[in-house]
Design a protein around this motif. Sequence first.
Motif, PDB file in Angstrom:
ATOM      1  N   ARG A 149       0.806  -1.231   0.000  1.00 31.68           N
ATOM      2  CA  ARG A 149       0.000   0.000   0.000  1.00 31.68           C
ATOM      3  C   ARG A 149       0.838   1.279   0.000  1.00 31.68           C
ATOM      4  O   ARG A 149       0.271   2.367  -0.044  1.00 31.68           O
ATOM      5  CB  ARG A 149      -0.924   0.014   1.223  1.00 31.68           C
ATOM      6  N   VAL A 150       2.142   1.160   0.070  1.00 27.69           N
ATOM      7  CA  VAL A 150       2.992   2.346   0.197  1.00 27.69           C
ATOM      8  C   VAL A 150       4.059   2.353  -0.893  1.00 27.69           C
ATOM      9  O   VAL A 150       4.813   1.380  -1.042  1.00 27.69           O
ATOM     10  CB  VAL A 150       3.662   2.410   1.580  1.00 27.69           C
ATOM     11  N   THR A 151       4.110   3.445  -1.645  1.00 28.43           N
ATOM     12  CA  THR A 151       5.075   3.624  -2.731  1.00 28.43           C
ATOM     13  C   THR A 151       5.922   4.855  -2.438  1.00 28.43           C
ATOM     14  O   THR A 151       5.424   5.862  -1.935  1.00 28.43           O
ATOM     15  CB  THR A 151       4.341   3.812  -4.070  1.00 28.43           C
ATOM     16  N   LEU A 152       7.206   4.768  -2.762  1.00 29.54           N
ATOM     17  CA  LEU A 152       8.118   5.906  -2.619  1.00 29.54           C
ATOM     18  C   LEU A 152       8.777   6.183  -3.958  1.00 29.54           C
ATOM     19  O   LEU A 152       9.362   5.290  -4.572  1.00 29.54           O
ATOM     20  CB  LEU A 152       9.196   5.593  -1.574  1.00 29.54           C
ATOM     21  N   ASP A 153       8.660   7.429  -4.429  1.00 30.18           N
ATOM     22  CA  ASP A 153       9.383   7.887  -5.613  1.00 30.18           C
ATOM     23  C   ASP A 153      10.509   8.791  -5.162  1.00 30.18           C
ATOM     24  O   ASP A 153      10.269   9.844  -4.541  1.00 30.18           O
ATOM     25  CB  ASP A 153       8.461   8.671  -6.559  1.00 30.18           C
ATOM     26  N   LEU A 154      11.737   8.400  -5.463  1.00 31.73           N
ATOM     27  CA  LEU A 154      12.897   9.240  -5.191  1.00 31.73           C
ATOM     28  C   LEU A 154      13.260   9.977  -6.472  1.00 31.73           C
ATOM     29  O   LEU A 154      13.595   9.354  -7.479  1.00 31.73           O
ATOM     30  CB  LEU A 154      14.064   8.393  -4.700  1.00 31.73           C
ATOM     31  N   HIS A 155      13.174  11.294  -6.433  1.00 30.89           N
ATOM     32  CA  HIS A 155      13.502  12.132  -7.587  1.00 30.89           C
ATOM     33  C   HIS A 155      14.920  12.671  -7.372  1.00 30.89           C
ATOM     34  O   HIS A 155      15.117  13.652  -6.638  1.00 30.89           O
ATOM     35  CB  HIS A 155      12.491  13.273  -7.713  1.00 30.89           C
ATOM     36  N   TYR A 156      15.886  12.016  -7.997  1.00 28.21           N
ATOM     37  CA  TYR A 156      17.285  12.383  -7.791  1.00 28.21           C
ATOM     38  C   TYR A 156      17.670  13.559  -8.689  1.00 28.21           C
ATOM     39  O   TYR A 156      17.533  13.484  -9.916  1.00 28.21           O
ATOM     40  CB  TYR A 156      18.187  11.195  -8.086  1.00 28.21           C
ATOM     41  N   GLY A 157      18.171  14.618  -8.065  1.00 32.78           N
ATOM     42  CA  GLY A 157      18.607  15.792  -8.794  1.00 32.78           C
ATOM     43  C   GLY A 157      18.254  17.045  -8.016  1.00 32.78           C
ATOM     44  O   GLY A 157      17.784  16.989  -6.866  1.00 32.78           O
ATOM     45  N   ASP A 158      18.479  18.193  -8.628  1.00 35.50           N
ATOM     46  CA  ASP A 158      18.146  19.467  -8.013  1.00 35.50           C
ATOM     47  C   ASP A 158      16.655  19.530  -7.692  1.00 35.50           C
ATOM     48  O   ASP A 158      15.813  19.192  -8.528  1.00 35.50           O
ATOM     49  CB  ASP A 158      18.541  20.605  -8.962  1.00 35.50           C
ATOM     50  N   THR A 159      16.326  19.986  -6.476  1.00 34.42           N
ATOM     51  CA  THR A 159      14.938  19.952  -6.014  1.00 34.42           C
ATOM     52  C   THR A 159      13.987  20.724  -6.916  1.00 34.42           C
ATOM     53  O   THR A 159      12.947  20.208  -7.344  1.00 34.42           O
ATOM     54  CB  THR A 159      14.848  20.494  -4.577  1.00 34.42           C
ATOM     55  N   THR A 160      14.311  21.972  -7.215  1.00 27.99           N
ATOM     56  CA  THR A 160      13.420  22.785  -8.043  1.00 27.99           C
ATOM     57  C   THR A 160      13.262  22.189  -9.428  1.00 27.99           C
ATOM     58  O   THR A 160      12.155  22.131  -9.985  1.00 27.99           O
ATOM     59  CB  THR A 160      13.949  24.223  -8.134  1.00 27.99           C
ATOM     60  N   GLU A 161      14.357  21.723  -9.981  1.00 28.51           N
ATOM     61  CA  GLU A 161      14.331  21.099 -11.306  1.00 28.51           C
ATOM     62  C   GLU A 161      13.463  19.847 -11.301  1.00 28.51           C
ATOM     63  O   GLU A 161      12.650  19.619 -12.207  1.00 28.51           O
ATOM     64  CB  GLU A 161      15.765  20.754 -11.700  1.00 28.51           C
ATOM     65  N   ARG A 162      13.604  19.050 -10.250  1.00 30.30           N
ATOM     66  CA  ARG A 162      12.838  17.800 -10.154  1.00 30.30           C
ATOM     67  C   ARG A 162      11.340  18.079 -10.012  1.00 30.30           C
ATOM     68  O   ARG A 162      10.514  17.390 -10.609  1.00 30.30           O
ATOM     69  CB  ARG A 162      13.330  16.982  -8.956  1.00 30.30           C
ATOM     70  N   LEU A 163      10.980  19.058  -9.213  1.00 35.96           N
ATOM     71  CA  LEU A 163       9.559  19.375  -9.039  1.00 35.96           C
ATOM     72  C   LEU A 163       8.963  19.944 -10.319  1.00 35.96           C
ATOM     73  O   LEU A 163       7.787  19.727 -10.616  1.00 35.96           O
ATOM     74  CB  LEU A 163       9.362  20.348  -7.882  1.00 35.96           C
ATOM     75  N   ALA A 164       9.772  20.691 -11.086  1.00 31.54           N
ATOM     76  CA  ALA A 164       9.285  21.207 -12.367  1.00 31.54           C
ATOM     77  C   ALA A 164       9.005  20.079 -13.348  1.00 31.54           C
ATOM     78  O   ALA A 164       8.138  20.192 -14.217  1.00 31.54           O
ATOM     79  CB  ALA A 164      10.301  22.174 -12.960  1.00 31.54           C
ATOM     80  N   LEU A 165       9.706  18.955 -13.194  1.00 27.47           N
ATOM     81  CA  LEU A 165       9.534  17.804 -14.079  1.00 27.47           C
ATOM     82  C   LEU A 165       8.503  16.803 -13.553  1.00 27.47           C
ATOM     83  O   LEU A 165       8.139  15.856 -14.253  1.00 27.47           O
ATOM     84  CB  LEU A 165      10.876  17.076 -14.265  1.00 27.47           C
ATOM     85  N   LEU A 166       8.040  17.002 -12.322  1.00 25.28           N
ATOM     86  CA  LEU A 166       7.102  16.068 -11.697  1.00 25.28           C
ATOM     87  C   LEU A 166       5.752  16.086 -12.402  1.00 25.28           C
ATOM     88  O   LEU A 166       5.179  17.151 -12.637  1.00 25.28           O
ATOM     89  CB  LEU A 166       6.929  16.440 -10.220  1.00 25.28           C
ATOM     90  N   ASP A 167       5.233  14.919 -12.704  1.00 24.70           N
ATOM     91  CA  ASP A 167       3.882  14.766 -13.231  1.00 24.70           C
ATOM     92  C   ASP A 167       3.049  14.143 -12.120  1.00 24.70           C
ATOM     93  O   ASP A 167       2.985  12.924 -11.972  1.00 24.70           O
ATOM     94  CB  ASP A 167       3.899  13.878 -14.481  1.00 24.70           C
TER      95      ASP A 167
END
Length: 665
Positions: A149-167
């Motif tokens: 029931r629990v999923t973790l997505d690790l977005h490796y890279g610069d925080t702002t850049e990663r959030l801009a790419l987040l869908d």
Amino acid sequence: MTKRPTALPPLTALSAPSLTWSDTSPHSDAFDDVYFSREGGLAETEHVFLNTNRLPERFAAWENTRAFVIGETGFGTGLNMLCAWACFEQHAPTTARLHLLSTEKYPLDQASLERALRAWPSLAGYSQVLCAQWPEPVSGVHRLHLSERVTLDLHYGDTTERLALLDGQVDAWFLDGFAPSKNPQMWQPELFEAMAARSRPGATFATFTCAGIVKRGLKAAGFAWKKVPGCGRKREILAGMIETPPDDTRRASTTWFTPPAPLPTQHVAVIGAGIAGCCMAAALAKRGIKVSVIERDAPGAGASGNRQGALYVKLAAETNHQSRFYLSGLLYSQRWLSQLGSTELWQPCGVVQLATNAKEAKRQQRFSEQHALPESVVAPLTGGLSETAGVAIDAEHGLFYPQAGWVRPKALCEHLLDKPNITLEQGNVMRLERENGIWQLRLEDGRTLTADHVVIASAHYANAFTQTANLPLQQVRGQVSEMTLPDTIEGPKRVVCAGGYVSPAIEGVLTFGASFVPNNANTDVTAEDHQRNVDELRQTLPALVAAFEEAGTPLTLQTLKGRAAVRAASPDKTPYAGPVPNASAWQSAYALLSKDASKVPDIPGEHYPGLWISTAHGSRGLSSAPLCAELIASRLCDDPMPLEAPLVDHLHPGRRIISAIVRAQ
């Protein structure tokens, strides 16, 4: 407003942070700051992030079918996320799901992570699961399944850049990271704008810091904030919410890829029980959805029915979207298969990719120079290839994928379908019709099955329906050859590939191939394809072929067995994974692109409601189908996506419609 990135940042290996330790408490040398307080870190996390975001009560009241999503800026040691997981298990209903996503530019290595988390014995069970799946330090999105029931997505890279790419969209934010005075590069207006753009209406946030730059940035982005009592030596902290997030402008240049609105999801029909269909069924069943899999023959009867399949990819020297997707797919498949816990289904024996000519050697050298990926992912080989592969090799150069290997596709299909929520139906679906918001699947034997959603995963038959008739697919015949090994020959200990591949023997049988014959749907085993495979093996491993001959068992058409099947490929050799577009509606809505590709109509792409597709996996389905299944299941269930937005678009089944319109210029 946050705009959708036009291109992915360069693919890079990320550096582990330089640390100074006080027992199990790490201190960042670069930022001169601690990851957590050894005395009160657990209490601080619970107070600041869990209680200030009201997570216990929100979890307890969660009744949505989609997951509750927590976003975090700066994963660090994972303490915040592990506490959120434990809180969820304590308070949430058994039907609820939790989706965690966190950014990290300097991921700890596994040994440091394990050392740091030993500080919290009460979280040991959660920590062990996280550490066992800890991904390689490669920029991108890494999806980990922490529990059913629990999923973790690790977005490796610069925080702002990663959030801009987040869908995806977030319900609660852990605004964490080293203090603004220590890490001013992160605490910029763009960070808060990206958070706002990825928030659901009413999303909350909490953070340790009360710095002016943070308060001003949050307010400018649309968040309301207030000071609330802190914890320990921190007298006050910030908390707040965003009532109405700003409009997401990322789709302005690609309106056709606007995802369809979520629909009720209780029952999904999956057409096809090969690797693509079985992965799809398993991804949906894990989310508590009832799945009916319809197969004309048997699980793994088509191209997924070989004795062995190689889990590997061939990455481009100059990274493109296709190569980025396949690397993400390979890394995901390796973690996903490892979680199955069965050495009978697969072996991560490693893959040696040979450079059998000067051109390929130069390409591999260019690849290694461009990317410098961790050697745990792929390492250049110059010399010593025979020792690595366990078989005599003439080539002097190659690439080694140490965690790749081989899979038993048919056994994997059967294993994936052996779940309580999955039912296998024997039948051949002839037509798809939607009536009163429900899909009607008309079978060849006259039966009709119904479902809320349908996922087409039937390989080269996938465009046989009216709704998918415009989807370009190529039939590709592939035949593998099998040879019983003499007692004096062991064969390779790794998968060795060049033009074809040869796997380590299982049950005394060596499998090699596979032939590649485009526009051919013949599934008869032919002498011609056996000869193709033998010729390829002779070019790749001449010493092995010579050893067969010396043992008195030459590779002849009389000593070989084999199996042929038909794979599906797209014109650009990338799978189709996503919602099925209404081709005629797209051609009408976006006809203007044929005259001026910059004139993008402000019209969202029309899709067939509740109709999805996963196909064109070609000969790399073991690396692509599991991640594509996650992508479709995530979109169908309104969860965050397991890839960056540009890669999600790259896989969209409508991409060929748009490129055909634009090419008409």
